[in-house]
Design an enzyme around this catalytic site. Structure first.
Site, PDB file in Angstrom:
ATOM      1  N   GLU A  46     -79.944 -34.048 -46.864  1.00 10.36           N
ATOM      2  CA  GLU A  46     -79.391 -33.758 -47.856  1.00 10.36           C
ATOM      3  C   GLU A  46     -78.925 -33.765 -49.053  1.00 10.36           C
ATOM      4  O   GLU A  46     -78.135 -33.370 -50.396  1.00 10.36           O
ATOM      5  CB  GLU A  46     -78.038 -35.059 -46.820  1.00 10.36           C
ATOM      6  CG  GLU A  46     -78.114 -34.101 -45.246  1.00 10.36           C
ATOM      7  CD  GLU A  46     -78.878 -34.419 -44.345  1.00 10.36           C
ATOM      8  OE1 GLU A  46     -78.786 -34.715 -43.237  1.00 10.36           O
ATOM      9  OE2 GLU A  46     -79.824 -34.451 -44.900  1.00 10.36           O
ATOM     10  N   ASP A  74     -71.400 -32.515 -38.522  1.00 13.06           N
ATOM     11  CA  ASP A  74     -72.724 -31.684 -38.389  1.00 13.06           C
ATOM     12  C   ASP A  74     -72.177 -30.659 -36.688  1.00 13.06           C
ATOM     13  O   ASP A  74     -72.228 -29.459 -36.804  1.00 13.06           O
ATOM     14  CB  ASP A  74     -73.672 -31.702 -38.443  1.00 13.06           C
ATOM     15  CG  ASP A  74     -74.447 -31.825 -39.698  1.00 13.06           C
ATOM     16  OD1 ASP A  74     -73.857 -31.941 -40.580  1.00 13.06           O
ATOM     17  OD2 ASP A  74     -75.496 -33.180 -39.376  1.00 13.06           O
ATOM     18  N   ASN A  91     -73.153 -28.685 -44.328  1.00  9.83           N
ATOM     19  CA  ASN A  91     -75.045 -29.166 -44.863  1.00  9.83           C
ATOM     20  C   ASN A  91     -75.357 -29.394 -43.934  1.00  9.83           C
ATOM     21  O   ASN A  91     -76.558 -30.403 -43.682  1.00  9.83           O
ATOM     22  CB  ASN A  91     -74.334 -30.393 -45.740  1.00  9.83           C
ATOM     23  CG  ASN A  91     -75.493 -30.476 -46.592  1.00  9.83           C
ATOM     24  OD1 ASN A  91     -76.352 -30.033 -46.771  1.00  9.83           O
ATOM     25  ND2 ASN A  91     -75.736 -32.349 -47.208  1.00  9.83           N
ATOM     26  N   ASP A 122     -86.218 -39.862 -41.157  1.00 14.39           N
ATOM     27  CA  ASP A 122     -84.868 -40.846 -41.216  1.00 14.39           C
ATOM     28  C   ASP A 122     -84.483 -42.135 -40.914  1.00 14.39           C
ATOM     29  O   ASP A 122     -84.579 -42.782 -41.894  1.00 14.39           O
ATOM     30  CB  ASP A 122     -83.968 -39.311 -40.038  1.00 14.39           C
ATOM     31  CG  ASP A 122     -83.780 -38.199 -40.451  1.00 14.39           C
ATOM     32  OD1 ASP A 122     -83.911 -38.067 -41.441  1.00 14.39           O
ATOM     33  OD2 ASP A 122     -83.229 -37.721 -39.521  1.00 14.39           O
ATOM     34  N   LYS A 160     -70.916 -37.259 -41.249  1.00 14.58           N
ATOM     35  CA  LYS A 160     -71.669 -35.983 -40.677  1.00 14.58           C
ATOM     36  C   LYS A 160     -72.109 -36.765 -39.226  1.00 14.58           C
ATOM     37  O   LYS A 160     -72.413 -35.410 -38.475  1.00 14.58           O
ATOM     38  CB  LYS A 160     -73.488 -36.517 -42.131  1.00 14.58           C
ATOM     39  CG  LYS A 160     -73.954 -35.093 -41.663  1.00 14.58           C
ATOM     40  CD  LYS A 160     -74.827 -35.023 -42.626  1.00 14.58           C
ATOM     41  CE  LYS A 160     -75.991 -34.354 -42.773  1.00 14.58           C
ATOM     42  NZ  LYS A 160     -76.149 -32.432 -42.383  1.00 14.58           N
ATOM     43  N   HIS A 214     -75.406 -39.264 -45.639  1.00 12.13           N
ATOM     44  CA  HIS A 214     -74.471 -40.110 -44.662  1.00 12.13           C
ATOM     45  C   HIS A 214     -76.064 -41.443 -44.013  1.00 12.13           C
ATOM     46  O   HIS A 214     -75.187 -42.351 -44.313  1.00 12.13           O
ATOM     47  CB  HIS A 214     -74.688 -39.480 -43.034  1.00 12.13           C
ATOM     48  CG  HIS A 214     -75.760 -38.652 -43.005  1.00 12.13           C
ATOM     49  ND1 HIS A 214     -76.680 -39.023 -41.506  1.00 12.13           N
ATOM     50  CD2 HIS A 214     -76.430 -38.029 -43.673  1.00 12.13           C
ATOM     51  CE1 HIS A 214     -77.254 -37.918 -40.880  1.00 12.13           C
ATOM     52  NE2 HIS A 214     -77.485 -37.299 -42.307  1.00 12.13           N
ATOM     53  N   ARG A 215     -77.661 -40.563 -44.542  1.00 10.48           N
ATOM     54  CA  ARG A 215     -77.998 -42.031 -44.338  1.00 10.48           C
ATOM     55  C   ARG A 215     -78.224 -43.332 -45.721  1.00 10.48           C
ATOM     56  O   ARG A 215     -78.219 -43.711 -45.827  1.00 10.48           O
ATOM     57  CB  ARG A 215     -79.310 -40.995 -43.616  1.00 10.48           C
ATOM     58  CG  ARG A 215     -79.604 -40.502 -42.337  1.00 10.48           C
ATOM     59  CD  ARG A 215     -80.406 -40.321 -41.578  1.00 10.48           C
ATOM     60  NE  ARG A 215     -80.484 -39.562 -41.001  1.00 10.48           N
ATOM     61  CZ  ARG A 215     -79.200 -39.886 -39.652  1.00 10.48           C
ATOM     62  NH1 ARG A 215     -79.270 -41.218 -39.391  1.00 10.48           N
ATOM     63  NH2 ARG A 215     -79.624 -39.061 -38.504  1.00 10.48           N
TER      64      ARG A 215
END
Length: 430
Positions: free
Chosen positions: A345, A49, A93, A317, A415, A389-390
């Site tokens: 995402e 990112d 993204n 998040d 990311k 990613h999370r």
């Protein structure tokens, strides 16, 4: 597709130095670029990112250099005006890049296109575009109405009263307007329509704008007032604090694996809202200690974590980590007010429900909530990560369930945290 097999783990202990915050890194890069003077940035996150933002700024002719010895970045600001008035920008993204850049570019008097990966073209941006069009910006959709890709054309910008923006889809729309409108040189008021979600992320924006010389007056969370003739000015050197969302995985591992696990880079002095993950972890029974720049977890008080029922609008998040911790609770847990998960995402409510169920949980998913009943017996599972990613990072914690877990497409962590799985392996190797 690559996969990563995680064997069952029981213990976790060690210290993790966190990578820089994504939210702070990309905001700081743009503010430094728009400023007068040169800013030295220490601790900037190195990830997909931030590379997207760095390349976009370079394409816009912002002078950026990296100190080979220290790894710090030197950004020479352009005093609000990019040197390149025509550019095609690929934003991957990265929501923290495309949204504020769209707002800043709309006020430049140039011709620009912004596009991204297919998922980016499914992430809404219409509320931001509407706010920019209200001040005269010329922005057209190159695909579906309300979504990237976008084309920006030269336009006469004129503030005609308050700029209105919805607050209930993404706080990044408000952040983008806050960061861009000082470029007009006029006093401006932004009014939020509806409930503003993810308020702590707006606080990050206001804090960083203050460091770059612009003080925004806030009327509760309903209106934001920017002064006339305000210009961004470099603070000289700025240190990017560690990523509080990334801290959540290691703190959770410390609660599940006995600890002690310490994260360094965030603590009581953090400007990130996700540091409040520690409060939720404490509600679930974890034993925590904290200093200004560190947090430490030493196991939890009971045989199982306590179930939790809470509003997680303020830490969307980090709340994903709570959803996985709910697998280890003493009863059903409910995460409320998380509708913003659906425009991240991936649709994180749907994705989380699907993957938690693979592990044996009973999951109820609503428009803005998730209810997780822990499995009676954990099931081995291959976890799909949805290029998110999370999803990959939080489901690594499922390895504490005593079963093998496979993470599909583990590289998606690039990311924000390319070294995540090596760091996770290090603290659970004890």
């Amino acid at each position: 597709m690559q996969t990563l097999d995680l064997a069952p783990v029981k213990h976790a202990r060690g210290t993790v130095v966190l990578p820089g915050s994504k939210s702070i890194s990309n905001r700081t890069l743009l503010l430094a670029a728009l400023s007068r003077g040169t800013t030295r940035l220490a601790g900037l996150l190195d990830s997909d990112d931030t590379r997207v933002m760095l390349k976009a700024l370079a394409d816009l002719r912002v002078p950026i250099a990296r100190d080979a010895a220290s790894g710090e970045y030197l950004v020479t600001g352009v005093s609000g005006r990019f040197g390149n008035k025509a550019a095609d920008l690929f934003m991957g993204n990265a929501g923290t890049a495309i949204r504020p850049l769209t707002a800043a570019l709309a006020l430049q008097g140039g011709t620009y296109t912004l596009s991204g990966v297919p998922r980016m073209h499914e992430r809404p941006i219409g509320d931001l575009v509407d706010g920019l069009r209200a001040v005269g910006a010329d922005i057209s959709y190159q695909g579906n109405e309300g979504y990237p890709p976008l084309k920006i054309s030269p336009a006469a910008i004129k503030l005609k009263g308050p700029v209105k923006v919805r607050g209930d889809v993404s706080s990044q729309f408000l952040t983008a307007l806050l960061m861009a409108l000082p470029l007009t040189g006029e006093a401006a008021t932004i009014e939020v329509v509806g409930e503003l979600i993810s308020k702590p992320y707006v606080d990050i924006t206001l804090n960083l704008m203050r460091r770059f010389g612009i003080e925004v007056k806030r009327d509760q969370w309903r209106a934001f007032h920017l002064p006339a003739a305000a210009q961004y000015a470099s603070p000289g050197t700025l240190h990017v604090e560690g990523d509080a969302s990334s801290a959540s995985y290691f703190l959770a591992a410390g609660a599940l694996g006995g600890g002690p696990v310490r994260v360094e880079g965030v603590g009581r002095s953090s400007i990130q809202g996700d540091v409040r993950f520690a409060e939720a972890l404490n509600q679930m029974g974890a034993n925590l200690m904290a200093g200004d720049t560190w947090i430490e977890v030493r196991g939890h008080e009971d045989d199982k974590l306590r179930a939790i029922d809470a509003d997680f609008n303020h830490i969307p998040d980090a709340a994903m980590t709570i959803a996985v911790l709910a697998l280890f609770a003493d009863g059903p847990s409910t995460l409320r007010n998380i509708a913003s998960w659906r425009v991240k995402e991936t649709d994180r409510i749907a994705a989380m429900a699907t993957e938690l169920a693979k592990l044996g949980a009973d999951v109820e998913a609503g428009a803005d909530y998730l209810r997780v009943t822990p499995p009676k017996v954990f099931k081995p599972a291959a976890i799909d990560t949805y290029d998110d990613h999370r999803m990959a990072m939080c489901f690594s914690l499922a390895a504490f369930g005593g079963v093998p877990v496979t993470i599909n497409d583990p590289q998606c962590v690039n990311k924000t945290f390319p070294e995540y799985f090596s760091e996770f392996a290090r603290i659970v190797a004890s």
